[in-house]
Write a protein that holds these residues in place. Structure first.
Motif, PDB file in Angstrom:
ATOM      1  N   LEU A   1     -11.040 -10.171  -1.480  1.00  0.00           N
ATOM      2  CA  LEU A   1     -10.231  -9.047  -1.019  1.00  0.00           C
ATOM      3  C   LEU A   1      -9.003  -8.895  -1.356  1.00  0.00           C
ATOM      4  CD1 LEU A   1     -12.097  -8.469   2.436  1.00  0.00           C
ATOM      5  CD2 LEU A   1     -12.124  -7.147   0.780  1.00  0.00           C
ATOM      6  N   GLU A   2      -8.280  -9.910  -1.189  1.00  0.00           N
ATOM      7  CA  GLU A   2      -6.924 -10.073  -1.494  1.00  0.00           C
ATOM      8  C   GLU A   2      -6.758  -9.986  -2.942  1.00  0.00           C
ATOM      9  OE1 GLU A   2      -3.235 -13.268  -1.281  1.00  0.00           O
ATOM     10  OE2 GLU A   2      -4.390 -12.968   0.677  1.00  0.00           O
ATOM     11  N   LYS A   3      -7.555 -10.246  -3.775  1.00  0.00           N
ATOM     12  CA  LYS A   3      -7.407 -10.130  -5.356  1.00  0.00           C
ATOM     13  C   LYS A   3      -7.473  -8.419  -5.510  1.00  0.00           C
ATOM     14  CE  LYS A   3      -9.941 -12.984  -7.626  1.00  0.00           C
ATOM     15  NZ  LYS A   3     -11.089 -13.534  -8.477  1.00  0.00           N
ATOM     16  N   VAL A   4      -8.537  -7.989  -4.627  1.00  0.00           N
ATOM     17  CA  VAL A   4      -8.413  -6.451  -5.143  1.00  0.00           C
ATOM     18  C   VAL A   4      -7.378  -5.864  -4.572  1.00  0.00           C
ATOM     19  CG1 VAL A   4      -9.871  -4.385  -4.328  1.00  0.00           C
ATOM     20  CG2 VAL A   4     -11.243  -6.399  -4.909  1.00  0.00           C
ATOM     21  N   GLN A   5      -6.677  -6.314  -3.423  1.00  0.00           N
ATOM     22  CA  GLN A   5      -5.415  -5.514  -2.877  1.00  0.00           C
ATOM     23  C   GLN A   5      -4.376  -5.883  -3.814  1.00  0.00           C
ATOM     24  OE1 GLN A   5      -3.315  -7.645   0.602  1.00  0.00           O
ATOM     25  NE2 GLN A   5      -3.509  -5.430   1.343  1.00  0.00           N
ATOM     26  N   ARG A   6      -4.180  -7.111  -4.411  1.00  0.00           N
ATOM     27  CA  ARG A   6      -3.079  -7.199  -5.451  1.00  0.00           C
ATOM     28  C   ARG A   6      -3.337  -6.465  -6.773  1.00  0.00           C
ATOM     29  NH1 ARG A   6      -0.775 -12.468  -5.127  1.00  0.00           N
ATOM     30  NH2 ARG A   6      -1.302 -13.628  -3.441  1.00  0.00           N
ATOM     31  N   LYS A   7      -4.401  -6.202  -7.091  1.00  0.00           N
ATOM     32  CA  LYS A   7      -4.730  -5.318  -8.384  1.00  0.00           C
ATOM     33  C   LYS A   7      -4.458  -3.883  -7.986  1.00  0.00           C
ATOM     34  CE  LYS A   7      -8.082  -7.156 -11.519  1.00  0.00           C
ATOM     35  NZ  LYS A   7      -9.474  -6.860 -12.169  1.00  0.00           N
ATOM     36  N   ALA A   8      -4.785  -3.344  -6.915  1.00  0.00           N
ATOM     37  CA  ALA A   8      -4.622  -2.041  -6.500  1.00  0.00           C
ATOM     38  C   ALA A   8      -3.228  -1.742  -6.511  1.00  0.00           C
ATOM     39  CB  ALA A   8      -5.349  -1.832  -5.130  1.00  0.00           C
ATOM     40  N   THR A   9      -2.275  -2.595  -5.684  1.00  0.00           N
ATOM     41  CA  THR A   9      -1.122  -2.299  -5.571  1.00  0.00           C
ATOM     42  C   THR A   9      -0.186  -2.480  -6.671  1.00  0.00           C
ATOM     43  OG1 THR A   9      -0.514  -4.655  -4.900  1.00  0.00           O
ATOM     44  CG2 THR A   9      -0.906  -3.052  -3.085  1.00  0.00           C
ATOM     45  N   LYS A  10      -0.597  -3.111  -7.829  1.00  0.00           N
ATOM     46  CA  LYS A  10       0.060  -3.232  -9.192  1.00  0.00           C
ATOM     47  C   LYS A  10      -0.127  -1.872  -9.897  1.00  0.00           C
ATOM     48  CE  LYS A  10       0.375  -8.083 -10.374  1.00  0.00           C
ATOM     49  NZ  LYS A  10      -0.013  -9.069 -11.469  1.00  0.00           N
ATOM     50  N   LEU A  11      -1.246  -1.339  -9.656  1.00  0.00           N
ATOM     51  CA  LEU A  11      -1.486  -0.065 -10.310  1.00  0.00           C
ATOM     52  C   LEU A  11      -0.656   1.056  -9.764  1.00  0.00           C
ATOM     53  CD1 LEU A  11      -5.347   0.061 -10.167  1.00  0.00           C
ATOM     54  CD2 LEU A  11      -4.063  -0.546 -12.158  1.00  0.00           C
ATOM     55  N   LEU A  12      -0.084   0.839  -8.662  1.00  0.00           N
ATOM     56  CA  LEU A  12       1.049   2.027  -8.473  1.00  0.00           C
ATOM     57  C   LEU A  12       2.166   1.891  -9.325  1.00  0.00           C
ATOM     58  CD1 LEU A  12       0.639   1.610  -4.635  1.00  0.00           C
ATOM     59  CD2 LEU A  12      -0.258   3.399  -5.988  1.00  0.00           C
ATOM     60  N   PRO A  13       2.684   3.269  -9.565  1.00  0.00           N
ATOM     61  CA  PRO A  13       3.943   3.397 -10.536  1.00  0.00           C
ATOM     62  C   PRO A  13       5.190   2.639  -9.786  1.00  0.00           C
ATOM     63  CG  PRO A  13       2.822   5.466 -10.292  1.00  0.00           C
ATOM     64  CD  PRO A  13       2.350   4.562  -9.248  1.00  0.00           C
ATOM     65  N   GLY A  14       5.789   1.720 -10.747  1.00  0.00           N
ATOM     66  CA  GLY A  14       6.827   1.172 -10.158  1.00  0.00           C
ATOM     67  C   GLY A  14       6.847  -0.321  -9.433  1.00  0.00           C
ATOM     68  N   PHE A  15       5.594  -0.502  -9.268  1.00  0.00           N
ATOM     69  CA  PHE A  15       5.297  -1.885  -8.443  1.00  0.00           C
ATOM     70  C   PHE A  15       4.670  -2.949  -9.316  1.00  0.00           C
ATOM     71  CE2 PHE A  15       5.333   1.264  -5.259  1.00  0.00           C
ATOM     72  CZ  PHE A  15       6.047   0.625  -4.222  1.00  0.00           C
ATOM     73  N   LYS A  16       4.363  -2.747 -10.493  1.00  0.00           N
ATOM     74  CA  LYS A  16       3.919  -3.712 -11.646  1.00  0.00           C
ATOM     75  C   LYS A  16       4.579  -5.249 -11.739  1.00  0.00           C
ATOM     76  CE  LYS A  16       1.876  -4.233 -15.834  1.00  0.00           C
ATOM     77  NZ  LYS A  16       1.439  -3.749 -17.183  1.00  0.00           N
TER      78      LYS A  16
ATOM     79  N   HIS B   1       5.295  -5.373   1.296  1.00  0.00           N
ATOM     80  CA  HIS B   1       6.502  -4.847   2.190  1.00  0.00           C
ATOM     81  C   HIS B   1       6.911  -3.446   1.939  1.00  0.00           C
ATOM     82  CE1 HIS B   1       9.960  -5.504   4.648  1.00  0.00           C
ATOM     83  NE2 HIS B   1      11.083  -4.971   3.543  1.00  0.00           N
ATOM     84  N   GLN B   2       7.367  -3.088   0.434  1.00  0.00           N
ATOM     85  CA  GLN B   2       7.617  -1.959   0.267  1.00  0.00           C
ATOM     86  C   GLN B   2       6.724  -0.672   0.820  1.00  0.00           C
ATOM     87  OE1 GLN B   2       9.270  -1.439  -3.485  1.00  0.00           O
ATOM     88  NE2 GLN B   2      10.710  -3.194  -3.375  1.00  0.00           N
ATOM     89  N   LEU B   3       5.284  -1.023   0.585  1.00  0.00           N
ATOM     90  CA  LEU B   3       4.528  -0.120   0.859  1.00  0.00           C
ATOM     91  C   LEU B   3       4.109  -0.085   2.352  1.00  0.00           C
ATOM     92  CD1 LEU B   3       1.947  -0.771  -2.222  1.00  0.00           C
ATOM     93  CD2 LEU B   3       3.125   1.117  -1.519  1.00  0.00           C
ATOM     94  N   GLN B   4       4.806  -0.946   3.118  1.00  0.00           N
ATOM     95  CA  GLN B   4       4.451  -0.955   4.321  1.00  0.00           C
ATOM     96  C   GLN B   4       2.929  -1.405   4.840  1.00  0.00           C
ATOM     97  OE1 GLN B   4       6.255   2.585   6.469  1.00  0.00           O
ATOM     98  NE2 GLN B   4       8.304   1.722   5.756  1.00  0.00           N
ATOM     99  N   LEU B   5       2.539  -2.205   3.928  1.00  0.00           N
ATOM    100  CA  LEU B   5       1.012  -2.604   4.190  1.00  0.00           C
ATOM    101  C   LEU B   5       1.281  -4.277   4.989  1.00  0.00           C
ATOM    102  CD1 LEU B   5      -0.573  -1.516   0.979  1.00  0.00           C
ATOM    103  CD2 LEU B   5      -0.875  -0.734   3.302  1.00  0.00           C
TER     104      LEU B   5
ATOM    105  N   LEU C   1      -3.772  -9.338   4.369  1.00  0.00           N
ATOM    106  CA  LEU C   1      -4.921  -9.240   5.089  1.00  0.00           C
ATOM    107  C   LEU C   1      -5.094 -10.330   6.245  1.00  0.00           C
ATOM    108  CD1 LEU C   1      -7.129  -9.181   1.762  1.00  0.00           C
ATOM    109  CD2 LEU C   1      -6.888  -7.540   3.418  1.00  0.00           C
ATOM    110  N   LYS C   2      -4.583 -11.244   6.116  1.00  0.00           N
ATOM    111  CA  LYS C   2      -4.448 -12.532   7.318  1.00  0.00           C
ATOM    112  C   LYS C   2      -4.007 -12.051   8.523  1.00  0.00           C
ATOM    113  CE  LYS C   2      -2.965 -17.105   8.257  1.00  0.00           C
ATOM    114  NZ  LYS C   2      -2.317 -18.363   8.000  1.00  0.00           N
ATOM    115  N   TYR C   3      -2.820 -11.146   8.318  1.00  0.00           N
ATOM    116  CA  TYR C   3      -2.138 -10.412   9.526  1.00  0.00           C
ATOM    117  C   TYR C   3      -3.096  -9.387  10.231  1.00  0.00           C
ATOM    118  CZ  TYR C   3       0.797  -7.788  12.484  1.00  0.00           C
ATOM    119  OH  TYR C   3       1.221  -6.974  13.516  1.00  0.00           O
ATOM    120  N   GLY C   4      -3.616  -8.717   9.162  1.00  0.00           N
ATOM    121  CA  GLY C   4      -4.610  -7.541   9.667  1.00  0.00           C
ATOM    122  C   GLY C   4      -5.724  -8.168  10.488  1.00  0.00           C
ATOM    123  N   HIS C   5      -6.428  -9.321  10.003  1.00  0.00           N
ATOM    124  CA  HIS C   5      -7.403  -9.897  10.591  1.00  0.00           C
ATOM    125  C   HIS C   5      -6.794 -10.612  12.028  1.00  0.00           C
ATOM    126  CE1 HIS C   5     -10.404  -9.280   7.668  1.00  0.00           C
ATOM    127  NE2 HIS C   5      -9.522  -9.896   6.708  1.00  0.00           N
ATOM    128  N   GLN C   6      -5.824 -11.197  12.080  1.00  0.00           N
ATOM    129  CA  GLN C   6      -5.301 -11.908  13.220  1.00  0.00           C
ATOM    130  C   GLN C   6      -4.914 -10.711  14.300  1.00  0.00           C
ATOM    131  OE1 GLN C   6      -2.040 -14.204  11.806  1.00  0.00           O
ATOM    132  NE2 GLN C   6      -3.304 -15.856  11.621  1.00  0.00           N
TER     133      GLN C   6
END
Length: 126
Positions: free
Chosen positions: A9-24, A33-37, A40-45
């Protein structure tokens, strides 16, 4: 959740956030942090802690006694709502939310655990 599932899941999240302009070119933590996301570990806890609070306050249709037992030893530190963490013999049982969330719940400050409403609890948990 198992580590391998979490890693996928984290791998998918990493890929998806890299696709956004200016975040690669940013690191993963910086992108989050910049996307205010949350991670995954924090979300589960966070979800686990909200679930315990809801069960403790009878906001759920489950019997809290089936999942948690009050701590046997009363300590002068922490909050009075600590729960006992049973010893588990297998990994599957250790991953149940009612086991994995206990350490964090027991470490929360009294002001957080004694919140009167769910929204107040969420605000204090953050």
């Amino acid at each position: 959740m198992y580590k391998i599932d979490s890693a996928e899941l984290e791998k998918v999240q990493r890929k998806a956030t890299k696709l956004l302009p200016g975040f690669k070119d940013l690191g993963h933590e910086d992108r989050l942090h910049q996307l205010q996301l949350p991670s995954l570990k924090y979300g589960h806890q966070y979800g686990d802690q909200i679930q315990i609070y809801r069960a403790k306050k009878n906001l759920e249709k489950l019997s809290i006694e089936n999942y948690f037992q009050p701590a046997k030893v009363k300590t002068t530190r922490g909050h009075p709502y600590k729960v006992f963490k049973p010893v588990t013999q297998n990994r599957a049982r250790a991953n149940f939310w009612s086991i994995r969330a206990i350490d964090l719940w027991n470490s929360l400050p009294e002001t957080v655990v004694k919140a009167k409403t769910l929204n107040c609890y969420k605000n204090r948990l953050d």
